[in-house]
Write a protein that holds these residues in place. Structure first.
Motif, mmCIF file in Angstrom:
data_model
loop_
_atom_site.group_PDB
_atom_site.id
_atom_site.type_symbol
_atom_site.label_atom_id
_atom_site.label_comp_id
_atom_site.label_asym_id
_atom_site.label_seq_id
_atom_site.Cartn_x
_atom_site.Cartn_y
_atom_site.Cartn_z
ATOM 1 N N VAL A 109 0.901 -1.127 0.131
ATOM 2 C CA VAL A 109 -0.085 -0.063 0.006
ATOM 3 C C VAL A 109 0.976 1.218 0.046
ATOM 4 C CG1 VAL A 109 -1.911 1.125 1.228
ATOM 5 C CG2 VAL A 109 -1.814 -1.109 1.243
ATOM 6 N N SER A 110 0.649 2.247 -0.863
ATOM 7 C CA SER A 110 1.195 3.399 -0.913
ATOM 8 C C SER A 110 0.386 4.628 -0.839
ATOM 9 C CB SER A 110 2.252 3.476 -2.187
ATOM 10 O OG SER A 110 2.927 4.572 -2.290
ATOM 11 N N LEU A 111 0.747 5.637 -0.297
ATOM 12 C CA LEU A 111 -0.064 7.074 -0.235
ATOM 13 C C LEU A 111 0.702 7.982 -0.718
ATOM 14 C CD1 LEU A 111 -2.735 8.549 1.040
ATOM 15 C CD2 LEU A 111 -0.946 8.767 3.233
ATOM 16 N N SER A 112 -0.152 8.860 -1.590
ATOM 17 C CA SER A 112 0.410 9.843 -2.745
ATOM 18 C C SER A 112 -0.486 10.996 -2.282
ATOM 19 C CB SER A 112 0.929 9.649 -3.824
ATOM 20 O OG SER A 112 1.187 10.754 -4.413
ATOM 21 N N GLY A 113 -0.623 12.128 -1.553
ATOM 22 C CA GLY A 113 -1.330 13.022 -1.520
ATOM 23 C C GLY A 113 -2.966 12.483 -0.825
ATOM 24 N N THR A 114 -3.743 12.715 -1.778
ATOM 25 C CA THR A 114 -5.185 12.043 -1.307
ATOM 26 C C THR A 114 -5.345 10.960 -2.182
ATOM 27 O OG1 THR A 114 -5.970 13.359 -3.139
ATOM 28 C CG2 THR A 114 -5.970 14.407 -0.938
ATOM 29 N N GLN A 115 -4.493 10.284 -2.789
ATOM 30 C CA GLN A 115 -4.639 8.849 -3.603
ATOM 31 C C GLN A 115 -3.722 7.734 -2.768
ATOM 32 O OE1 GLN A 115 -3.598 9.753 -7.288
ATOM 33 N NE2 GLN A 115 -5.511 10.437 -7.876
ATOM 34 N N VAL A 116 -4.410 6.778 -2.756
ATOM 35 C CA VAL A 116 -3.906 5.397 -2.142
ATOM 36 C C VAL A 116 -3.882 4.161 -3.158
ATOM 37 C CG1 VAL A 116 -3.985 3.815 -0.407
ATOM 38 C CG2 VAL A 116 -5.014 5.958 0.306
ATOM 39 N N LEU A 117 -2.486 3.625 -3.328
ATOM 40 C CA LEU A 117 -2.263 2.812 -4.207
ATOM 41 C C LEU A 117 -2.140 1.390 -3.463
ATOM 42 C CD1 LEU A 117 -1.170 1.738 -7.442
ATOM 43 C CD2 LEU A 117 0.883 1.914 -6.185
ATOM 44 N N PHE A 118 -3.294 0.496 -4.064
ATOM 45 C CA PHE A 118 -3.116 -1.018 -3.677
ATOM 46 C C PHE A 118 -2.714 -1.894 -4.746
ATOM 47 C CE2 PHE A 118 -6.676 1.143 -1.301
ATOM 48 C CZ PHE A 118 -6.495 0.924 -0.149
ATOM 49 N N TYR A 119 -1.678 -2.598 -4.207
ATOM 50 C CA TYR A 119 -1.054 -3.263 -5.127
ATOM 51 C C TYR A 119 -0.974 -4.688 -4.552
ATOM 52 C CZ TYR A 119 2.559 -5.801 -8.108
ATOM 53 O OH TYR A 119 3.178 -6.550 -8.847
ATOM 54 N N GLY A 120 -1.457 -5.694 -5.560
ATOM 55 C CA GLY A 120 -1.352 -7.220 -5.052
ATOM 56 C C GLY A 120 -1.964 -8.103 -6.149
ATOM 57 N N LYS A 121 -2.308 -9.139 -5.809
ATOM 58 C CA LYS A 121 -2.739 -10.244 -6.820
ATOM 59 C C LYS A 121 -4.155 -10.303 -6.620
ATOM 60 C CE LYS A 121 1.342 -12.512 -7.311
ATOM 61 N NZ LYS A 121 1.916 -12.575 -8.717
ATOM 62 N N ALA A 122 -4.942 -10.443 -8.051
ATOM 63 C CA ALA A 122 -6.267 -10.648 -8.292
ATOM 64 C C ALA A 122 -6.532 -12.194 -7.884
ATOM 65 C CB ALA A 122 -6.902 -10.167 -9.676
ATOM 66 N N ALA A 123 -7.746 -12.520 -7.949
ATOM 67 C CA ALA A 123 -8.218 -13.944 -7.713
ATOM 68 C C ALA A 123 -7.835 -14.749 -8.872
ATOM 69 C CB ALA A 123 -9.874 -13.902 -7.796
ATOM 70 N N ASP A 124 -7.612 -14.107 -10.047
ATOM 71 C CA ASP A 124 -7.176 -15.011 -11.101
ATOM 72 C C ASP A 124 -5.476 -15.148 -11.207
ATOM 73 O OD1 ASP A 124 -6.356 -12.541 -11.801
ATOM 74 O OD2 ASP A 124 -7.174 -12.591 -14.118
ATOM 75 N N GLY A 125 -4.842 -14.643 -10.192
ATOM 76 C CA GLY A 125 -3.416 -14.862 -10.039
ATOM 77 C C GLY A 125 -2.635 -13.653 -10.842
ATOM 78 N N GLY A 126 -3.370 -12.674 -11.616
ATOM 79 C CA GLY A 126 -2.329 -11.736 -12.115
ATOM 80 C C GLY A 126 -2.333 -10.504 -11.306
ATOM 81 N N ALA A 127 -1.210 -9.690 -11.415
ATOM 82 C CA ALA A 127 -0.659 -8.795 -10.433
ATOM 83 C C ALA A 127 -1.725 -7.302 -10.972
ATOM 84 C CB ALA A 127 0.601 -8.464 -10.886
ATOM 85 N N ARG A 128 -2.295 -6.679 -10.112
ATOM 86 C CA ARG A 128 -3.108 -5.618 -10.146
ATOM 87 C C ARG A 128 -2.577 -4.409 -9.175
ATOM 88 N NH1 ARG A 128 -4.920 -8.652 -13.670
ATOM 89 N NH2 ARG A 128 -6.899 -9.188 -13.864
ATOM 90 N N ALA A 129 -3.101 -3.374 -9.493
ATOM 91 C CA ALA A 129 -2.941 -2.324 -8.826
ATOM 92 C C ALA A 129 -4.192 -1.237 -8.989
ATOM 93 C CB ALA A 129 -1.765 -1.190 -9.352
ATOM 94 N N ILE B 40 -12.655 4.208 -6.478
ATOM 95 C CA ILE B 40 -11.594 3.727 -7.330
ATOM 96 C C ILE B 40 -11.332 4.626 -8.381
ATOM 97 C CG2 ILE B 40 -10.223 1.771 -8.434
ATOM 98 C CD1 ILE B 40 -10.434 1.190 -5.348
ATOM 99 N N ALA B 41 -10.137 5.135 -8.417
ATOM 100 C CA ALA B 41 -9.979 5.978 -9.624
ATOM 101 C C ALA B 41 -9.054 5.320 -10.966
ATOM 102 C CB ALA B 41 -8.899 7.205 -9.411
ATOM 103 N N ALA B 42 -8.490 4.255 -10.594
ATOM 104 C CA ALA B 42 -7.837 3.694 -11.820
ATOM 105 C C ALA B 42 -7.647 2.350 -11.296
ATOM 106 C CB ALA B 42 -6.584 4.337 -12.167
ATOM 107 N N THR B 43 -7.771 1.216 -12.478
ATOM 108 C CA THR B 43 -7.335 -0.302 -12.173
ATOM 109 C C THR B 43 -6.384 -0.429 -13.252
ATOM 110 O OG1 THR B 43 -9.726 -0.740 -11.707
ATOM 111 C CG2 THR B 43 -8.349 -2.308 -12.389
ATOM 112 N N ILE B 44 -5.125 -0.846 -12.837
ATOM 113 C CA ILE B 44 -4.077 -1.153 -13.307
ATOM 114 C C ILE B 44 -3.555 -2.601 -13.679
ATOM 115 C CG2 ILE B 44 -1.493 -0.398 -13.947
ATOM 116 C CD1 ILE B 44 -2.289 2.011 -12.023
ATOM 117 N N ALA B 45 -3.688 -2.988 -14.693
ATOM 118 C CA ALA B 45 -3.275 -4.581 -14.789
ATOM 119 C C ALA B 45 -1.691 -4.726 -15.146
ATOM 120 C CB ALA B 45 -3.944 -5.305 -15.911
#
Length: 128
Positions: A90-110, A120-125
């Motif tokens: 987890v990372s914080l920048s100003g008023t945005q929080v980034l959650f990084y991890g693994k999705a249920a299908d095993g792919g990396a997501r942010a 949620i402002a953005a979903t990044i595969a």
């Protein structure tokens, strides 16, 4: 001893070509001196303006945490992450929080969660 001739004491007149060159060189020196003087005054003017002029406030971020969180109570927000998502960082920048991890299908997501909007402002595969 040495005898100085009167002719050697006086300056001989320059020929017209050399006189033109001398005039051009004097004109060039005057113009260059004026340009340097104006440039130097511009620099001094900028320094005086910066020192004595109204001090400009630092530009505030678009939405700072000071304006986001009320002083009498903290915010209560819920970041709705997808089911099966495992957070590894987890990372914080100003008023945005980034959650990084693994999705249920095993792919990396942010996922970027924006606290000002509360969604949620953005979903990044993330691919490898």
């Amino acid at each position: 001893m040495s005898h100085i001739e009167p002719e050697a004491e006086g300056e001989k007149p320059l020929d017209p070509v050399m006189d033109n060159v001398r005039r051009k060189m004097i004109r060039l020196q005057i113009v260059s001196g004026l340009i340097m003087f104006v440039s130097l005054m511009a620099v001094f003017g900028a320094v005086v303006y910066k020192v004595w002029g109204g001090k400009a406030a630092a530009p505030a971020p678009a939405a700072s945490s000071a304006t986001l969180i009320p002083s009498d109570q903290p915010l209560k927000l819920i970041a709705a992450l997808p089911a099966g998502f495992t957070v590894s960082n987890v990372s914080l920048s100003g008023t945005q929080v980034l959650f990084y991890g693994k999705a249920a299908d095993g792919g990396a997501r942010a996922y970027v969660f924006d606290m000002t909007t509360g969604r949620i402002a953005a979903t990044i595969a993330v691919g490898e």
